[in-house]
Motif scaffolding. Sequence first.
Motif, PDB file in Angstrom:
ATOM      1  N   GLN A  23       1.161  -1.506  -0.079  1.00 17.38           N
ATOM      2  CA  GLN A  23      -0.036  -0.026  -0.197  1.00 17.38           C
ATOM      3  C   GLN A  23       1.061   1.631  -0.123  1.00 17.38           C
ATOM      4  N   ASP A 113     -11.740  -0.624  -1.414  1.00 11.29           N
ATOM      5  CA  ASP A 113     -11.093  -0.784  -3.023  1.00 11.29           C
ATOM      6  C   ASP A 113     -11.078  -0.938  -4.324  1.00 11.29           C
ATOM      7  N   VAL A 115      -9.116  -2.870  -7.407  1.00  8.80           N
ATOM      8  CA  VAL A 115      -8.378  -2.689  -7.400  1.00  8.80           C
ATOM      9  C   VAL A 115      -7.712  -3.043  -9.130  1.00  8.80           C
ATOM     10  N   ARG A 135      -4.519   0.108  -6.595  1.00 12.38           N
ATOM     11  CA  ARG A 135      -5.527   0.093  -5.458  1.00 12.38           C
ATOM     12  C   ARG A 135      -6.396   1.815  -5.028  1.00 12.38           C
ATOM     13  N   LEU A 136      -7.361   1.669  -5.311  1.00 10.58           N
ATOM     14  CA  LEU A 136      -8.487   3.505  -5.095  1.00 10.58           C
ATOM     15  C   LEU A 136      -9.511   2.817  -4.269  1.00 10.58           C
ATOM     16  N   PRO A 137     -10.059   3.887  -3.336  1.00  8.45           N
ATOM     17  CA  PRO A 137     -11.288   4.443  -3.163  1.00  8.45           C
ATOM     18  C   PRO A 137     -12.359   3.588  -3.499  1.00  8.45           C
ATOM     19  N   ALA A 138     -13.282   3.373  -3.116  1.00 12.71           N
ATOM     20  CA  ALA A 138     -14.039   2.774  -4.948  1.00 12.71           C
ATOM     21  C   ALA A 138     -15.427   4.232  -5.052  1.00 12.71           C
ATOM     22  N   THR A 140     -14.338   6.851  -5.242  1.00 10.14           N
ATOM     23  CA  THR A 140     -13.646   8.099  -5.803  1.00 10.14           C
ATOM     24  C   THR A 140     -13.367   7.671  -7.344  1.00 10.14           C
ATOM     25  N   THR A 141     -13.726   7.263  -7.869  1.00 17.00           N
ATOM     26  CA  THR A 141     -13.988   5.671  -8.966  1.00 17.00           C
ATOM     27  C   THR A 141     -15.340   6.150  -9.530  1.00 17.00           C
ATOM     28  N   GLY A 144     -15.401   1.733  -9.256  1.00 20.05           N
ATOM     29  CA  GLY A 144     -16.293   1.953  -8.072  1.00 20.05           C
ATOM     30  C   GLY A 144     -17.836   2.135  -7.708  1.00 20.05           C
ATOM     31  N   ASN A 197     -10.862  11.359  -8.747  1.00 14.24           N
ATOM     32  CA  ASN A 197      -9.641  10.537  -8.532  1.00 14.24           C
ATOM     33  C   ASN A 197      -8.731  12.147  -9.036  1.00 14.24           C
TER      34      ASN A 197
END
Length: 257
Positions: A23, A113, A115, A135-138, A140-141, A144, A197
Amino acid sequence: MAEPVPHVKSALRTVELLDFLAQYPGLHSLTDLQGKLGYPKSSLHALLRTLVDLGWIETDVTGTLYRIGMRALLVGATYIDGDPVVQIARDALDWLAEATGETVHLARLDHFDVVYLATRASRHYLRPFSRVGRRLPASTTSLGKAILAGRDDEEVRAMLPPELPALTRHTITDPVRLLADLGEVREHGYAVDREENTEGVRCFGVALRITDPPRDAISCSVPIPRLTDEREQEITACLFEARDRIERLAVRQRRAL
């Protein structure tokens, strides 16, 4: 009801250490790792030396700074190479990248998240980039949000972290606003990341209805200067077509088993 299986402390610490290094890329000192993870320094040092010997962790030339090792890459590549959704999505992702000329992604939900499992780069020189394994917070995308919209509001609330992270000044950090946004996703059939994002980039995403609820999605990232209302319609139409291609292949694959 079956009794929960107790965790093996050494195995749990190993996984937590590798998760931390994955991470937070880069080099970390023993003191830094001990402060972040809270393990006894002697136990942590022994664990680090073992993982270095096994190739899961690497050190710098001084042997005092640590980072994720080559073996983690090999295991991650094996996961990608053996994943059935990645396999059946390859041709559709190639087509989508060619049809749009933009960067496209395939990603999977993991806790809260997403991936990234596959990426096709834009043919333009200036392009957004997301590496496989990122990996990004769901929230923010578009990927997600498309996946989350496949769940009802109660299920989404149960998944929310204590605070929604902010990656840009446009990121939604209010749970009420996020749920309202997911309602729009359900209505329109696709999600939009409005520079939430990456500044200057808008992304459009659709969930793959291979599982119920969905856990995978595809997206297309477009720099704002290249985006018009007509272009958005073209992008979303291509996303729906790519999604349908992937889902048809998934159905054929299941029938063949």
